[in-house]
Write a protein that holds these residues in place. Sequence first.
Motif, mmCIF file in Angstrom:
data_model
loop_
_atom_site.group_PDB
_atom_site.id
_atom_site.type_symbol
_atom_site.label_atom_id
_atom_site.label_comp_id
_atom_site.label_asym_id
_atom_site.label_seq_id
_atom_site.Cartn_x
_atom_site.Cartn_y
_atom_site.Cartn_z
ATOM 1 N N GLN A 274 -6.151 -10.597 -3.909
ATOM 2 C CA GLN A 274 -5.378 -9.653 -5.082
ATOM 3 C C GLN A 274 -6.038 -8.741 -5.605
ATOM 4 O OE1 GLN A 274 -3.238 -12.136 -7.936
ATOM 5 N NE2 GLN A 274 -2.677 -13.826 -6.204
ATOM 6 N N ALA A 276 -2.506 -6.587 -4.510
ATOM 7 C CA ALA A 276 -1.989 -6.164 -3.194
ATOM 8 C C ALA A 276 -2.517 -5.233 -2.351
ATOM 9 C CB ALA A 276 -0.427 -5.771 -3.230
ATOM 10 N N GLU A 277 -3.055 -4.498 -3.097
ATOM 11 C CA GLU A 277 -3.790 -3.318 -2.234
ATOM 12 C C GLU A 277 -5.123 -3.646 -1.512
ATOM 13 O OE1 GLU A 277 -2.710 -3.150 -5.343
ATOM 14 O OE2 GLU A 277 -1.138 -1.564 -5.278
ATOM 15 N N ARG A 278 -5.854 -4.706 -2.007
ATOM 16 C CA ARG A 278 -6.804 -4.977 -1.430
ATOM 17 C C ARG A 278 -6.307 -6.062 -0.199
ATOM 18 N NH1 ARG A 278 -12.062 -3.534 -2.267
ATOM 19 N NH2 ARG A 278 -12.806 -5.064 -1.190
ATOM 20 N N ALA A 280 -3.829 -5.438 1.495
ATOM 21 C CA ALA A 280 -3.357 -4.489 2.619
ATOM 22 C C ALA A 280 -4.340 -3.914 3.426
ATOM 23 C CB ALA A 280 -2.482 -3.171 1.867
ATOM 24 N N ARG A 312 5.609 -4.336 -5.457
ATOM 25 C CA ARG A 312 4.271 -3.957 -5.172
ATOM 26 C C ARG A 312 3.642 -4.355 -3.644
ATOM 27 N NH1 ARG A 312 1.502 -7.158 -7.637
ATOM 28 N NH2 ARG A 312 2.950 -8.335 -8.725
ATOM 29 N N SER A 313 4.239 -5.482 -3.272
ATOM 30 C CA SER A 313 3.937 -5.867 -1.998
ATOM 31 C C SER A 313 4.423 -4.668 -0.819
ATOM 32 C CB SER A 313 4.469 -7.011 -1.482
ATOM 33 O OG SER A 313 4.196 -8.175 -2.390
ATOM 34 N N ALA A 316 2.395 -1.526 -1.457
ATOM 35 C CA ALA A 316 0.903 -1.418 -0.976
ATOM 36 C C ALA A 316 0.808 -1.457 0.512
ATOM 37 C CB ALA A 316 0.272 -2.698 -1.476
ATOM 38 N N ASN A 317 1.803 -2.423 1.089
ATOM 39 C CA ASN A 317 1.729 -2.189 2.614
ATOM 40 C C ASN A 317 2.252 -0.846 3.222
ATOM 41 O OD1 ASN A 317 0.505 -5.027 3.643
ATOM 42 N ND2 ASN A 317 1.961 -5.530 2.015
ATOM 43 N N THR A 324 4.780 -5.988 5.678
ATOM 44 C CA THR A 324 4.671 -7.054 4.775
ATOM 45 C C THR A 324 4.839 -8.443 5.190
ATOM 46 O OG1 THR A 324 5.117 -5.347 3.005
ATOM 47 C CG2 THR A 324 5.047 -7.989 2.347
#
Length: 546
Positions: A274, A276-278, A280, A312-313, A316-317, A324
């Motif tokens: 976590q 979500a960006e990490r 992705a 957020r998911s 980020a994806n 996702t």
Amino acid sequence: HKGSEWWRHAVIYQVYPRSWADSDGDGLGDLPGITGRLDHLVELGVDALWLSPFYPSPQADAGYDVADYRNVDPIFGQLEDADKLIGEAHARGLKLIVDLVPNHTSSAHEWFQEALASEPGSPARNRYVFRDGKGANGDQPPNDWSAVFGGSAWQRVTELDGTPGQWYLHLFDPAQPDLNWDNPEIRADFVKTLRFWLDRGVDGFRVDVAHGLIKQRDLANWHYPIGGATGDGVEGRRAPMWDQDEVHEVYREWRQVLDSYEGERILVAEAWVQPAERLAAYVRPDEMHQAFNFEYLEAHWSAAAQRSVIGRSLAANGAVGAPTTWVLSNHDVLRHASRLGLPIGTPRPDGIGIGDPQPDPVLGLRRARAATLLMLSLPGGAYLYQGEELGLPEHMTMPDEARQDPTWERSGHERRGRDGCRVPIPWEADAPSYGFGPTDASWLPQPELWAEYALDRQRGVPGSTYELYREALRRRRELGLGSGELTWDADVSDPVLSFVNGGVRVLTNFGPDDAVLPDGAEVILTSHPLETPGRVPSDVTVWLRA
Ligand code: TEU
């Protein structure tokens, strides 16, 4: 050339080989058993299956302790049984992905046995993470890391001359020594393993502990529990054993190998990472295709929590053009038909044990059906865990003497262990072992209530969980749900969640009061019957013609 990109919104079914179907009556599931029941997956309507490990293993961690990456453990069958299963799956139009466990081997692997029989500093030792201990006689571990399953992440060995020796790293069980991924020999051997299974026709790999592999070279101290998330932002530092940037070099090399094969073979990251960006960062055109969305799995059952994690998911994806991937259950966590039946605010479900707030089976199943319809209407890929199509709950009262999971006694799972979500599947209510195998043998005891959940009690029964899953998957495919974008209905607020995807309006009511549908709304599918037309009761998801 871009292929069909079948994986972008595929529905993939996790088969846990120990517990799906036993062909020889020894009480353990096996590969021929899976082959014998593949038609169930065709009828259910999934696109692919993912097999948890079936490789030679002492089974210290139910096969996630691999002693030979390029073979089949006799308890599951022979290599030709794997070939047959792959062939039979493909003959039915099913893709098949297998598990890969690169972070660690079993201590029974020939490499580790060679390391134990070799000198400190030898090439054999350099396949793993061996270090001298600290303190006067080296009798302190090299650092203060804990293991995911509790206790120290270091185990001391005895040298050839019988003296206490070096320590080796194991982020999980002591029977799972971590490999040294700075060693080119390790990298080369795993490419050999990829090719071994790709040549046999597998459609890809689910990569275990994908966020491990590379550790901060200085093995700096980290006095926090290491299970679960990566400890982001603790003291403003990143955890030194998880999610290191260099791990992506490994997956870029693997992606090149897979892309050299026909048929769009895929890589799926099991990365407890976590935010979500990490996560992705693992899903790239030159790295992996999918990554399990565990933040979604862990999200509380409320409109605000779901809206936040979904938003957020997708952001980020979407920012990296990646799909996702949604998941609610697997072989490591409390089954969502039980987890979602717990009072909101109950601590992380892994800690559930005797005396904790027990799940409400009626509420839990109701919420699980609503959550599944919600998940299947989200843009991206989705994973189903074996038995969730039957609404199976967690087996919460596993007798102590029946426990098999090594983590019962250790932190993270200490009061529950994971056996409760791994109990063999009930197929026929009146058969021995409920049809799991030809005898009443079962490696974990099946509770009485398994009869009422059996497939043959639900197949063809209107309103059963099984028929709901079949209809949802059929409609999802027909309506193009799961592809395209999601558009929130801004005029709908908590405790109701509402959005449009693929020409369908999806509405979930998290509140205690009924939600009222717009006049003339055309209902396509509901997770539970609407007692009053036009009114959606609490914990129900409906799909409407947009
Ligand atoms: O799990 C990875 C892992 O980190 C999980 O144990 C997770 O941290 C924990 O369950 C969160 O509650 C994979 C496999 O899925 C698991 O079955 C294995 O035990 C583990 O790796 C070691 O191989």
